[in-house]
Motif scaffolding. Structure first.
Motif, PDB file in Angstrom:
ATOM      1  N   GLU A 196      -2.733   4.325   8.055  1.00  0.00           N
ATOM      2  CA  GLU A 196      -3.989   4.918   7.587  1.00  0.00           C
ATOM      3  C   GLU A 196      -3.911   5.332   6.122  1.00  0.00           C
ATOM      4  O   GLU A 196      -4.902   5.248   5.385  1.00  0.00           O
ATOM      5  CB  GLU A 196      -4.387   6.105   8.458  1.00  0.00           C
ATOM      6  N   VAL A 197      -2.735   5.770   5.696  1.00  0.00           N
ATOM      7  CA  VAL A 197      -2.549   6.149   4.297  1.00  0.00           C
ATOM      8  C   VAL A 197      -2.603   4.909   3.409  1.00  0.00           C
ATOM      9  O   VAL A 197      -3.222   4.912   2.340  1.00  0.00           O
ATOM     10  CB  VAL A 197      -1.196   6.874   4.108  1.00  0.00           C
ATOM     11  N   ARG A 198      -1.992   3.839   3.857  1.00  0.00           N
ATOM     12  CA  ARG A 198      -1.975   2.607   3.087  1.00  0.00           C
ATOM     13  C   ARG A 198      -3.357   1.964   3.030  1.00  0.00           C
ATOM     14  O   ARG A 198      -3.749   1.403   2.003  1.00  0.00           O
ATOM     15  CB  ARG A 198      -0.933   1.650   3.659  1.00  0.00           C
ATOM     16  N   VAL A 199      -4.084   2.048   4.128  1.00  0.00           N
ATOM     17  CA  VAL A 199      -5.452   1.519   4.147  1.00  0.00           C
ATOM     18  C   VAL A 199      -6.305   2.242   3.105  1.00  0.00           C
ATOM     19  O   VAL A 199      -7.040   1.617   2.335  1.00  0.00           O
ATOM     20  CB  VAL A 199      -6.075   1.651   5.545  1.00  0.00           C
ATOM     21  N   GLU A 200      -6.200   3.562   3.067  1.00  0.00           N
ATOM     22  CA  GLU A 200      -6.976   4.351   2.099  1.00  0.00           C
ATOM     23  C   GLU A 200      -6.625   3.958   0.672  1.00  0.00           C
ATOM     24  O   GLU A 200      -7.498   3.788  -0.178  1.00  0.00           O
ATOM     25  CB  GLU A 200      -6.708   5.839   2.329  1.00  0.00           C
ATOM     26  N   ARG A 201      -5.337   3.796   0.412  1.00  0.00           N
ATOM     27  CA  ARG A 201      -4.886   3.462  -0.945  1.00  0.00           C
ATOM     28  C   ARG A 201      -5.346   2.056  -1.347  1.00  0.00           C
ATOM     29  O   ARG A 201      -5.869   1.861  -2.445  1.00  0.00           O
ATOM     30  CB  ARG A 201      -3.363   3.560  -1.016  1.00  0.00           C
ATOM     31  N   VAL A 202      -5.161   1.081  -0.470  1.00  0.00           N
ATOM     32  CA  VAL A 202      -5.547  -0.296  -0.773  1.00  0.00           C
ATOM     33  C   VAL A 202      -7.062  -0.412  -0.924  1.00  0.00           C
ATOM     34  O   VAL A 202      -7.559  -1.108  -1.817  1.00  0.00           O
ATOM     35  CB  VAL A 202      -5.025  -1.254   0.317  1.00  0.00           C
ATOM     36  N   ALA A 203      -7.810   0.272  -0.075  1.00  0.00           N
ATOM     37  CA  ALA A 203      -9.275   0.241  -0.170  1.00  0.00           C
ATOM     38  C   ALA A 203      -9.738   0.800  -1.518  1.00  0.00           C
ATOM     39  O   ALA A 203     -10.643   0.244  -2.162  1.00  0.00           O
ATOM     40  CB  ALA A 203      -9.884   1.052   0.974  1.00  0.00           C
ATOM     41  N   ARG A 204      -9.069   1.851  -1.964  1.00  0.00           N
ATOM     42  CA  ARG A 204      -9.429   2.473  -3.244  1.00  0.00           C
ATOM     43  C   ARG A 204      -9.028   1.591  -4.423  1.00  0.00           C
ATOM     44  O   ARG A 204      -9.820   1.389  -5.353  1.00  0.00           O
ATOM     45  CB  ARG A 204      -8.757   3.846  -3.342  1.00  0.00           C
ATOM     46  N   LEU A 205      -7.835   1.063  -4.405  1.00  0.00           N
ATOM     47  CA  LEU A 205      -7.342   0.289  -5.542  1.00  0.00           C
ATOM     48  C   LEU A 205      -8.031  -1.063  -5.684  1.00  0.00           C
ATOM     49  O   LEU A 205      -8.246  -1.544  -6.796  1.00  0.00           O
ATOM     50  CB  LEU A 205      -5.831   0.078  -5.411  1.00  0.00           C
ATOM     51  N   GLY A 240       0.792  -1.221   0.000  1.00  0.00           N
ATOM     52  CA  GLY A 240       0.000   0.000   0.000  1.00  0.00           C
ATOM     53  C   GLY A 240       0.823   1.270   0.000  1.00  0.00           C
ATOM     54  O   GLY A 240       0.263   2.369  -0.013  1.00  0.00           O
ATOM     55  N   SER A 241       2.152   1.132   0.008  1.00  0.00           N
ATOM     56  CA  SER A 241       3.013   2.321   0.007  1.00  0.00           C
ATOM     57  C   SER A 241       3.281   2.847  -1.397  1.00  0.00           C
ATOM     58  O   SER A 241       3.909   3.888  -1.575  1.00  0.00           O
ATOM     59  CB  SER A 241       4.340   2.022   0.698  1.00  0.00           C
ATOM     60  N   GLY A 242       2.841   2.103  -2.409  1.00  0.00           N
ATOM     61  CA  GLY A 242       3.043   2.532  -3.794  1.00  0.00           C
ATOM     62  C   GLY A 242       4.323   2.018  -4.415  1.00  0.00           C
ATOM     63  O   GLY A 242       4.776   2.561  -5.429  1.00  0.00           O
ATOM     64  N   GLY A 243       4.897   0.975  -3.855  1.00  0.00           N
ATOM     65  CA  GLY A 243       6.191   0.481  -4.308  1.00  0.00           C
ATOM     66  C   GLY A 243       6.244   0.107  -5.775  1.00  0.00           C
ATOM     67  O   GLY A 243       7.181   0.488  -6.480  1.00  0.00           O
ATOM     68  N   ARG A 244       5.263  -0.632  -6.255  1.00  0.00           N
ATOM     69  CA  ARG A 244       5.275  -1.043  -7.664  1.00  0.00           C
ATOM     70  C   ARG A 244       5.121   0.157  -8.580  1.00  0.00           C
ATOM     71  O   ARG A 244       5.867   0.304  -9.564  1.00  0.00           O
ATOM     72  CB  ARG A 244       4.177  -2.066  -7.951  1.00  0.00           C
ATOM     73  N   GLU A 245       4.165   1.031  -8.273  1.00  0.00           N
ATOM     74  CA  GLU A 245       3.937   2.208  -9.117  1.00  0.00           C
ATOM     75  C   GLU A 245       5.171   3.103  -9.163  1.00  0.00           C
ATOM     76  O   GLU A 245       5.586   3.579 -10.225  1.00  0.00           O
ATOM     77  CB  GLU A 245       2.731   2.999  -8.606  1.00  0.00           C
ATOM     78  N   ASP A 257     -12.560  -0.407   4.682  1.00  0.00           N
ATOM     79  CA  ASP A 257     -11.332  -0.169   5.441  1.00  0.00           C
ATOM     80  C   ASP A 257     -10.890  -1.387   6.245  1.00  0.00           C
ATOM     81  O   ASP A 257      -9.688  -1.672   6.356  1.00  0.00           O
ATOM     82  CB  ASP A 257     -11.521   1.032   6.385  1.00  0.00           C
ATOM     83  N   ARG A 258     -11.843  -2.112   6.797  1.00  0.00           N
ATOM     84  CA  ARG A 258     -11.492  -3.279   7.614  1.00  0.00           C
ATOM     85  C   ARG A 258     -10.806  -4.352   6.768  1.00  0.00           C
ATOM     86  O   ARG A 258      -9.774  -4.906   7.170  1.00  0.00           O
ATOM     87  CB  ARG A 258     -12.755  -3.857   8.271  1.00  0.00           C
ATOM     88  N   LYS A 259     -11.373  -4.622   5.592  1.00  0.00           N
ATOM     89  CA  LYS A 259     -10.787  -5.636   4.724  1.00  0.00           C
ATOM     90  C   LYS A 259      -9.443  -5.166   4.154  1.00  0.00           C
ATOM     91  O   LYS A 259      -8.513  -5.965   3.973  1.00  0.00           O
ATOM     92  CB  LYS A 259     -11.751  -5.989   3.600  1.00  0.00           C
ATOM     93  N   ALA A 260      -9.333  -3.867   3.882  1.00  0.00           N
ATOM     94  CA  ALA A 260      -8.074  -3.325   3.379  1.00  0.00           C
ATOM     95  C   ALA A 260      -6.979  -3.466   4.432  1.00  0.00           C
ATOM     96  O   ALA A 260      -5.841  -3.840   4.126  1.00  0.00           O
ATOM     97  CB  ALA A 260      -8.252  -1.864   2.989  1.00  0.00           C
ATOM     98  N   GLU A 261      -7.317  -3.167   5.683  1.00  0.00           N
ATOM     99  CA  GLU A 261      -6.342  -3.281   6.763  1.00  0.00           C
ATOM    100  C   GLU A 261      -5.901  -4.735   6.958  1.00  0.00           C
ATOM    101  O   GLU A 261      -4.718  -5.007   7.195  1.00  0.00           O
ATOM    102  CB  GLU A 261      -6.931  -2.730   8.057  1.00  0.00           C
ATOM    103  N   GLU A 262      -6.823  -5.670   6.836  1.00  0.00           N
ATOM    104  CA  GLU A 262      -6.487  -7.077   6.975  1.00  0.00           C
ATOM    105  C   GLU A 262      -5.594  -7.545   5.829  1.00  0.00           C
ATOM    106  O   GLU A 262      -4.645  -8.321   6.036  1.00  0.00           O
ATOM    107  CB  GLU A 262      -7.768  -7.916   7.026  1.00  0.00           C
TER     108      GLU A 262
END
Length: 210
Positions: free
Chosen positions: A133-142, A14-19, A147-152
């Motif tokens: 929290e930033v990674r959760v937002e990004r993963v949830a969007r992508l 979720g940190s954007g490593g691949r992009e 948010d719960r499933k993104a965090e998991e």
């Protein structure tokens, strides 16, 4: 770039490593490798990419690990150890591919590339991270998750990556001493992080010239 540069990227999910890695490779006009390594390893060893993907970046608890790595270090082909768990085979397959692509400049994401290429002075080892929290937002969007499933998903993926890195490298994933630069990608965003890493790579290149 006037000299060979190998950029390895470790990353929190979720940190954007691949992009970031892909954009950085494009900026520097050098090849980019992530899951492409798996495809190349499968082709090289006459195996199904789908089969190998089930074991991609997953550690094993194999008691044969020391024997396997010892045989590999002495030049034995992995097929000569048929009882080796598939996790170990995939690690060794991809290590061979990483060493091959690293004969020229490239960006490699994950897969213990910094460790595999630890003796190559051309390596620039990076680790990308961001607040949860930033990674959760990004993963949830992508991935279109709540948010719960993104965090998991983040928790499980980071645990898998850490276990893989720690097991095969004998180092600690994300520990700053293992990298030349660690960056919180949330501070300036994806594109500005690419700017920063491009500048850092060019500074290293200039130092080699000096």
């Amino acid at each position: 770039m006037k000299n060979k540069v190998i950029i390895t990227i470790g990353r929190q999910f979720g940190s954007g490593g691949r992009e970031i890695g892909k954009k950085l490779a494009d900026r520097l006009h050098i090849p980019f490798y992530d899951r492409e390594l798996l495809e190349m390893a499968a082709k090289e060893n006459g195996m199904s990419e789908e089969l190998l993907s089930d074991f991609d970046e997953k550690a094993t608890n194999s008691i044969l690990y020391s024997l396997a790595i010892g045989s590999y270090a002495m030049g034995s082909h992995v097929s000569g150890v048929p009882e080796m768990p598939m996790n170990d085979k995939v690690f060794l397959f991809q290590s061979d591919v990483i060493k091959e692509v690293a004969k020229s400049s490239c960006v490699v994401v994950g897969r213990c590339a910094d460790y595999v290429l630890r003796d190559d002075p051309a390596c620039l080892n990076l680790f990308l991270h961001a607040p949860k929290e930033v990674r959760v937002e990004r993963v949830a969007r992508l991935y279109q998750l709540d948010d719960r499933k993104a965090e998991e998903k983040i928790r499980k993926t980071d645990k898998k990556r850490a276990n893989y890195y720690n097991f095969y490298s004998g180092r600690k994933w994300g520990q700053v001493e293992n990298y030349h630069l660690a960056v919180d990608t949330s501070i300036v965003g994806i594109d500005r992080t690419v700017d920063l890493l491009e500048s850092f790579a060019k500074l290293k290149d200039a130092k080699q010239e000096g």
